[in-house]
Design an enzyme around this catalytic site. Structure first.
Site, PDB file in Angstrom:
ATOM      1  N   ASP A 137       0.636  -0.912  -0.247  1.00  0.00           N
ATOM      2  CA  ASP A 137       0.440   0.057  -0.144  1.00  0.00           C
ATOM      3  C   ASP A 137       1.268   1.520   0.233  1.00  0.00           C
ATOM      4  O   ASP A 137       0.547   1.649  -0.585  1.00  0.00           O
ATOM      5  CB  ASP A 137      -0.927   0.104   0.809  1.00  0.00           C
ATOM      6  CG  ASP A 137      -2.336   1.254   0.855  1.00  0.00           C
ATOM      7  OD1 ASP A 137      -2.172   1.490   0.355  1.00  0.00           O
ATOM      8  OD2 ASP A 137      -2.579   1.046   1.966  1.00  0.00           O
ATOM      9  N   CYS A 194     -21.767  -4.761 -18.294  1.00  0.00           N
ATOM     10  CA  CYS A 194     -22.207  -3.792 -16.742  1.00  0.00           C
ATOM     11  C   CYS A 194     -21.544  -2.382 -16.019  1.00  0.00           C
ATOM     12  O   CYS A 194     -20.210  -2.080 -16.349  1.00  0.00           O
ATOM     13  CB  CYS A 194     -21.550  -4.878 -16.073  1.00  0.00           C
ATOM     14  SG  CYS A 194     -21.804  -4.514 -14.095  1.00  0.00           S
TER      15      CYS A 194
HETATM   16  S1  SF4 Z   1     -16.135  -3.265 -11.449  1.00  0.00           S
HETATM   17 FE1  SF4 Z   1     -18.071  -4.618 -11.084  1.00  0.00          FE
HETATM   18  S2  SF4 Z   1     -20.490  -3.323 -11.196  1.00  0.00           S
HETATM   19 FE2  SF4 Z   1     -18.539  -1.911 -12.204  1.00  0.00          FE
HETATM   20  S3  SF4 Z   1     -18.779  -2.358 -14.069  1.00  0.00           S
HETATM   21 FE3  SF4 Z   1     -17.732  -3.747 -13.241  1.00  0.00          FE
HETATM   22  S4  SF4 Z   1     -18.714  -5.757 -13.367  1.00  0.00           S
HETATM   23 FE4  SF4 Z   1     -20.218  -3.848 -13.195  1.00  0.00          FE
END
Ligand code: SF4
Ligand code: SF4
Length: 315
Positions: A137, A194
């Site tokens: 980190d 997504c």
């Molecule tokens: S990080 Fe998760 S919620 Fe965001 S676009 Fe990718 S799969 Fe979808």
């Protein structure tokens, strides 16, 4: 000596297994200087910095973050590890005041460093000619890009590292080694079409895929910002978060069915399980005692009070 390809394969496999035996959930290896994909990630970091999306986190500008070879002379490989911090007791659902899952257990710098040091001791015996250096980190390294390069997972649109098997509740650690090892394949992105994280972020801080504008992010304002007050545009969208914000991870489909790591290291402290507005009456000494040994101690008592009060204004 481990010079043939077969030897390299064997020691690479053993090293990754050793990491799992130490309690990491996932492990992978990358070769230095890395693939062209890593170069793209470095360029993306440059663009992010040039737009000042990192706000007051000026330490992120350090050139050394981009040059892993400068951290250890003769560096040839990187071992990347992920520690699952998801504990069955750390859900913040239906709570008035919420604390990010990443900070509820033991100080993860210590947990991860200790495990990596054990791996280092093992290397001293197994590969005595190999030098190594631990990075957790605070070290100047493009952490998530190297984890992606090592095949641990991909950088999601919410900018978190997501593992296909373990989701994104992972804290990352690295070991740079002077030994040439057999690298894993860099992970491809599986976000696809997504965009749940972007859609659900209450402050619209994910301004484009993979780009989080710190100035709009609740996690930044509650953990990093030293401003006396939380800006109005953030204050009324805090949704109860006083330390961090898990929303863009909570909604991620890859986090729907992952396993818990119910160890003492990830177990939330009692005060966290019962956290409520009484905390406004705690003096600095009480805060100090409660925060001792946790990652949350970087949030100073006055910042906790600021964050709680900002939440209460909108109740
Ligand atoms: S990080 Fe998760 S919620 Fe965001 S676009 Fe990718 S799969 Fe979808
Ligand atoms: S941590 Fe919270 S505020 Fe920041 S990008 Fe994710 S959902 Fe948005």
């Amino acid at each position: 000596m481990t010079n043939t390809l077969q030897d390299k394969k064997e020691i690479s496999k053993k090293l990754k297994e050793k990491a799992i035996n130490e309690g990491f959930t996932t492990s992978g290896i990358a070769s230095i200087p890395g693939s062209s994909r890593l170069k793209l990630r470095t360029n993306a970091l440059d663009r992010w910095l040039s737009k000042n999306h990192h706000s007051e986190m000026k330490w992120m500008e350090a050139e050394r973050r981009k040059n892993i070879s400068s951290l250890l002379e003769g560096a040839k490989s990187v071992l990347s590890v992920g520690f699952n911090y998801m504990n069955s007791e750390n859900s913040m659902q239906n709570r008035l005041l919420k604390i990010g899952k990443f900070g509820q257990g033991e100080d993860y710098h210590k947990v991860i460093s200790k495990k990596l040091k054990n791996i280092g001791k093992w290397i001293n015996l197994e590969i005595p000619d190999c030098k190594w250096k631990i990075c957790v980190d605070t070290s100047p390294l493009l952490e998530k890009a190297w984890a992606e390069e090592s095949g641990l997972g991909w950088i999601g649109k919410n900018s978190n590292l997501i593992s296909k098997k373990n989701g994104s509740w992972l804290l990352l650690g690295f070991m740079i080694l002077t030994k040439e090892l057999v690298p894993d394949k860099p992970h491809q992105s599986l976000c696809g079409k997504c965009d749940k994280c972007m859609e659900h972020c209450p402050t619209k801080a994910i301004v484009e895929p993979f780009v989080v504008k710190s100035d709009l992010c609740i996690a930044y304002h509650t953990i990093e910002s030293r401003e006396k007050t939380i800006p109005k545009k953030i204050e009324n969208k805090l949704n109860g978060w006083v330390a961090g914000c898990d929303i863009c991870q909570d909604v991620c489909p890859w986090n729907k069915s992952i396993s818990y790591n119910n160890t003492l290291e990830t177990k939330p402290r009692e005060w966290i399980k019962n956290f409520n507005t009484d905390a406004l009456n705690w003096n600095d000494k009480t805060w100090e005692e409660n925060l001792k040994g946790t990652t949350l101690k970087r949030i100073k008592p006055w910042m906790w009070r600021r964050n709680i009060k900002a939440n209460l204004k909108n109740k």
